[in-house]
Design an enzyme around this catalytic site. Sequence first.
Site, PDB file in Angstrom:
ATOM      1  N   ARG A   1     -22.545 143.780  47.870  1.00 33.70           N
ATOM      2  CA  ARG A   1     -23.600 143.083  48.600  1.00 33.70           C
ATOM      3  C   ARG A   1     -24.361 142.191  47.629  1.00 33.70           C
ATOM      4  O   ARG A   1     -24.651 142.584  46.495  1.00 33.70           O
ATOM      5  CB  ARG A   1     -24.565 144.072  49.258  1.00 33.70           C
ATOM      6  CG  ARG A   1     -23.999 144.792  50.487  1.00 33.70           C
ATOM      7  CD  ARG A   1     -23.804 143.817  51.640  1.00 33.70           C
ATOM      8  NE  ARG A   1     -23.398 144.469  52.886  1.00 33.70           N
ATOM      9  CZ  ARG A   1     -22.153 144.625  53.289  1.00 33.70           C
ATOM     10  NH1 ARG A   1     -21.156 144.198  52.520  1.00 33.70           N
ATOM     11  NH2 ARG A   1     -21.883 145.198  54.450  1.00 33.70           N
TER      12      ARG A   1
ATOM     13  N   GLU B   1     -26.475 133.961  52.782  1.00 33.85           N
ATOM     14  CA  GLU B   1     -25.188 133.556  53.326  1.00 33.85           C
ATOM     15  C   GLU B   1     -25.391 132.896  54.680  1.00 33.85           C
ATOM     16  O   GLU B   1     -26.172 133.401  55.498  1.00 33.85           O
ATOM     17  CB  GLU B   1     -24.264 134.777  53.476  1.00 33.85           C
ATOM     18  CG  GLU B   1     -23.925 135.439  52.154  1.00 33.85           C
ATOM     19  CD  GLU B   1     -22.992 136.641  52.296  1.00 33.85           C
ATOM     20  OE1 GLU B   1     -22.550 136.914  53.440  1.00 33.85           O
ATOM     21  OE2 GLU B   1     -22.723 137.317  51.295  1.00 33.85           O
TER      22      GLU B   1
ATOM     23  N   HIS C   1     -17.488 135.441  51.657  1.00 37.40           N
ATOM     24  CA  HIS C   1     -17.608 136.813  52.176  1.00 37.40           C
ATOM     25  C   HIS C   1     -16.487 137.102  53.175  1.00 37.40           C
ATOM     26  O   HIS C   1     -16.716 137.615  54.272  1.00 37.40           O
ATOM     27  CB  HIS C   1     -18.982 137.023  52.829  1.00 37.40           C
ATOM     28  CG  HIS C   1     -19.351 138.481  52.941  1.00 37.40           C
ATOM     29  ND1 HIS C   1     -20.644 138.905  53.140  1.00 37.40           N
ATOM     30  CD2 HIS C   1     -18.601 139.615  52.900  1.00 37.40           C
ATOM     31  CE1 HIS C   1     -20.681 140.225  53.201  1.00 37.40           C
ATOM     32  NE2 HIS C   1     -19.443 140.679  53.059  1.00 37.40           N
TER      33      HIS C   1
END
Length: 400
Positions: A312, A341, A360
Amino acid sequence: LKVVSRPSPINPIVRSFHSSSLRAATNTVTTPHADPQLKNYKFWNREESTPGQFSYLLDISPESIRKEARIISLSAPDDDANHALHEGVLPMGCHLLGTGSTLQDFDELRNSNQQPNVVFVSPSCPKARVQLPLVLAAFPSIEWIHCRSAGIDFLVSDALAAYKHLPCTNAKGQFSSSLAEYTMMACSYFAKDLPRLMQQKKGKKWEKYEVEELRGKTMGIVGYGDIGRACAKIASVYGMKIIALRRNPSMSEVDPLCDVVYGTGKSSLNKLMSESDFIVCSAPSTVETRGMVNADAFKVVKQNAVFINLGRGPVVDEESLVEALRAGRLRGAALDVFIEEPLPPESEFWDLENVLISPHNMDQTGSFMHEATEFFVNENLPRFVCGEDLLNPVDVEIGY
């Protein structure tokens, strides 16, 4: 509201079956896991775990049912990844009562005779952090929360902590192998200098240069859970040494993949940073871990090390990471997760030539979320109706 009541079909075959042997087999560790000393291993891994044991039990011995599972799905109704739950055949004793993304979507159920005792939560639910506590308050009959993702940071809140007495499980073990493959790709990207290869191809240049072996290098893993151990499993085949850092180091004392295991804390993290050629950060985002890999850690990092973050974004102090990259203390970084993000265009990471960026998506296979839902339907639901311990328990207070 998509309200349904779909009981699974009843299997007409009813046999006398001694389920104690199955339960005993389920509780026996026959292969090394991330926590190999546990005698009752409660975590799922799609490579190592035996699938469908309690689904099989229900098929051949329906009298094993101890209670019904009355499920509501806190998800976007059009989330195709939930097909196994929303449209598929559920195990015996399981019923889907409704699907919605807000409490208001379940208004019809609040006054019905069938009250839910299971809530399934998907990342596709907007503002799930707000909606889940509201749903739990409206339906005190709920006994179990299941999260379709491995990370539960999109759910954790002070309001949810009030329901810490409820069992909560997640999809741990579904995404580990693909992230481990990404990790080894990132290691090779820098060890073999793939950017140089691509530049030479573009310039039509035939220039030989020395490359590095991964054999003999040290991989330090910050957050040695299922993902971290999957990385260690492949890295050890390459001949790499493994240093693991985890909250409870005693749980990996006999793990054959680990050469060294450290506990958490600043001194342990700094020692790992100073000893590792490749640092893999797979820690979850919690109150304790946010900003954990900070300026002090990057100041003592081994010269020419590579930093890989696949856990993370908030676990890492990104300003300090940028500074370490610019100063040359790090050879490079491979980053699949970020604090913000999508990564904004003004981020300094875009302009650093020694940074490999992915959006991601390094666990985003074509079936990864479908498999996560199938785990809930085929593994944990049968355990619930049989009155057995659930797989993948998580603590909503600490966040994993």
